[in-house]
Design an enzyme around this catalytic site. Structure first.
Site, PDB file in Angstrom:
ATOM      1  N   TYR A 122       0.798  -1.233   0.000  1.00 18.85           N
ATOM      2  CA  TYR A 122       0.000   0.000   0.000  1.00 18.85           C
ATOM      3  C   TYR A 122       0.831   1.284   0.000  1.00 18.85           C
ATOM      4  O   TYR A 122       0.321   2.351   0.279  1.00 18.85           O
ATOM      5  CB  TYR A 122      -0.922   0.017   1.226  1.00 18.85           C
ATOM      6  CG  TYR A 122      -2.138  -0.881   1.105  1.00 18.85           C
ATOM      7  CD1 TYR A 122      -2.244  -1.822   0.098  1.00 18.85           C
ATOM      8  CD2 TYR A 122      -3.178  -0.779   2.013  1.00 18.85           C
ATOM      9  CE1 TYR A 122      -3.351  -2.644   0.005  1.00 18.85           C
ATOM     10  CE2 TYR A 122      -4.303  -1.595   1.930  1.00 18.85           C
ATOM     11  CZ  TYR A 122      -4.369  -2.536   0.918  1.00 18.85           C
ATOM     12  OH  TYR A 122      -5.466  -3.340   0.828  1.00 18.85           O
ATOM     13  N   LYS A 174       2.802 -14.730   4.028  1.00 17.07           N
ATOM     14  CA  LYS A 174       2.746 -15.557   2.812  1.00 17.07           C
ATOM     15  C   LYS A 174       4.174 -15.795   2.346  1.00 17.07           C
ATOM     16  O   LYS A 174       4.519 -15.622   1.171  1.00 17.07           O
ATOM     17  CB  LYS A 174       1.900 -14.828   1.748  1.00 17.07           C
ATOM     18  CG  LYS A 174       1.571 -15.651   0.519  1.00 17.07           C
ATOM     19  CD  LYS A 174       0.561 -16.741   0.756  1.00 17.07           C
ATOM     20  CE  LYS A 174       0.381 -17.583  -0.493  1.00 17.07           C
ATOM     21  NZ  LYS A 174      -0.532 -18.731  -0.288  1.00 17.07           N
ATOM     22  N   ASP A 208      -3.821 -17.601   3.613  1.00 14.20           N
ATOM     23  CA  ASP A 208      -5.012 -18.282   3.077  1.00 14.20           C
ATOM     24  C   ASP A 208      -5.594 -19.256   4.104  1.00 14.20           C
ATOM     25  O   ASP A 208      -6.812 -19.308   4.316  1.00 14.20           O
ATOM     26  CB  ASP A 208      -4.723 -18.974   1.736  1.00 14.20           C
ATOM     27  CG  ASP A 208      -3.340 -19.602   1.663  1.00 14.20           C
ATOM     28  OD1 ASP A 208      -2.476 -19.259   2.492  1.00 14.20           O
ATOM     29  OD2 ASP A 208      -3.118 -20.450   0.793  1.00 14.20           O
ATOM     30  N   ASP A 232      -5.616  -5.390   6.224  1.00 12.75           N
ATOM     31  CA  ASP A 232      -6.800  -4.680   5.729  1.00 12.75           C
ATOM     32  C   ASP A 232      -7.941  -5.677   5.529  1.00 12.75           C
ATOM     33  O   ASP A 232      -9.075  -5.454   5.962  1.00 12.75           O
ATOM     34  CB  ASP A 232      -6.428  -4.006   4.397  1.00 12.75           C
ATOM     35  CG  ASP A 232      -7.490  -3.036   3.925  1.00 12.75           C
ATOM     36  OD1 ASP A 232      -8.402  -2.706   4.726  1.00 12.75           O
ATOM     37  OD2 ASP A 232      -7.414  -2.603   2.762  1.00 12.75           O
TER      38      ASP A 232
END
Ligand code: NAI
Length: 337
Positions: A122, A174, A208, A232
């Site tokens: 971001y 991740k 995930d 987020d």
């Protein structure tokens, strides 16, 4: 001595939920000197700036702000409110607690999400790539993760866990795919976790799998720390586990200031009707009281609020009742005694 706090009532339902919150804090005996300032559309109307310097200067002085929802003006030439606040005060930690008040789909959710707020995908480093005649044939967005940024957010999560008597920190990443950026976050997180070994439990989850675990057994999570984009998404998912954004407070903690807010928006569809639920801003104000060390008062307000919500006879429309904002506020105040 009273504590100076910048109050930005905000737009839409903002002024009415801010009034409710100020009344409740006063009834609980909090000695706060509110410095009222404008931002959002109210800032444009008064100073032609959605985030006027006078408001930023107030926060620089007080280092504490309670903020209602703000409408971002459409069109060029206006500064982005959130970017200006984040940059001016280096608000690196976004803290979003969510817990069950009225048992619904899940009975025992009590999760605090700590989201890194200044790095990752971001940061706004993006560009198009021209291929042949097509100037927008591809696009590239850069995610930047730094050792310093990772260390301070994970440390914040562990310190928060200790300060709030929480048992476990779950780091979400991740790193199996994004081996460099997410790998660095994970490595730094593991290092920081070692310093807290024996005091706070540590676990790791891949994003995930985490999304699935959260809806299968949310009661098994405590403090969760993750990078900007994942935070987020997960923060809204976690709010959804306990009934949506209406009761969701948030804090933005920085090196030089802390800003507390309701997570929801200005609710233009119900603005001016005296039916908005002030709950999220009230809970945000409780976070602020805790932040300044006034835990007993925060707990007293929170428990009056929870009892009123659980009782259900004087609650606003979004919580299934018919009470006005004022009636709901009065009912909470009546329980403070
Ligand atoms: P919203 O959160 O304002 O409204 C979504 C729905 O939830 C509406 O039906 C609204 O009536 C309801 N709702 C929200 N808060 C409520 C409350 N306290 N009590 C009862 N019902 C409530 O989201 P929306 O419509 O997407 O955005 C409206 C405006 O708010 C936009 O200008 C947006 O930019 C701004 N916004 C500002 C935020 C902030 O300053 N933190 C965050 C999100 C949106």
């Amino acid at each position: 001595m009273s504590i100076p706090v910048t109050l930005i009532p905000g737009d839409g339902i903002g002024p009415s939920i801010a009034d409710a919150t100020v009344r409740i804090l006063a009834a609980a005996g909090a000695d706060i000197a509110w410095d009222r300032q404008v931002a959002g559309m109210a800032g444009v109307a008064r100073w032609n700036d959605p985030i006027p310097d006078i408001t930023l200067d107030s926060i620089k002085r007080t280092r504490l702000a309670l903020k209602g929802p703000l409408e971002t003006p459409v069109g060029d030439g206006f500064r982005s409110i959130n970017v200006a606040l984040r940059k001016t005060f280096d608000l690196y930690a976004n803290v979003r607690p969510a817990y069950t008040i009225v048992p619904g789909r899940f009975d025992n959710v009590d999760i605090v999400l700590v989201r890194e707020n200044t790095e990752g995908l971001y940061i706004g480093v993006e560009h198009y790539i021209k291929i042949g005649d097509d100037p927008r044939a591809a696009a590239e967005s850069v995610a930047i993760i730094t050792r310093l940024g990772s260390e301070r957010i994970v440390r914040y999560a562990f310190d928060y866990a200790i300060a709030h008597n929480r048992k476990k920190v779950t780091l979400v990443h991740k790193a199996n795919i994004l081996k460099f950026s997410q790998g660095l976050f994970l490595d730094v997180g593991r290092m920081v976790a070692q310093e807290y070994a024996g005091r706070v439990q540590f676990e790791e989850r891949i994003i995930d799998a985490m999304a699935m675990h959260l809806v299968m057994r949310p009661e098994s999570f405590d403090v969760v720390v993750t990078t900007n984009l994942f935070g987020d998404i997960l923060s809204d998912e976690i709010s959804g586990l306990v009934g949506g954004l209406g009761l969701a407070p948030g804090a933005n903690i920085g090196a030089t200031a802390a800003i507390f807010e309701a997570v929801h928006g200005t609710a233009p569809d119900i603005a001016g009707k005296n039916i908005a639920n002030p709950g999220a801003l009230i809970l945000a104000a409780c976070m602020m009281l805790e932040h300044i060390g006034d835990r007993e008062r925060a707990q007293r307000i929170r428990s009056a609020f929870e009892t009123t919500v659980r009782d259900g006879s004087v609650v606003p429309r979004d919580l299934g009742g018919t009470a006005s904002t004022d009636q709901f506020t009065d009912a909470i105040i009546a329980r403070l005694e």
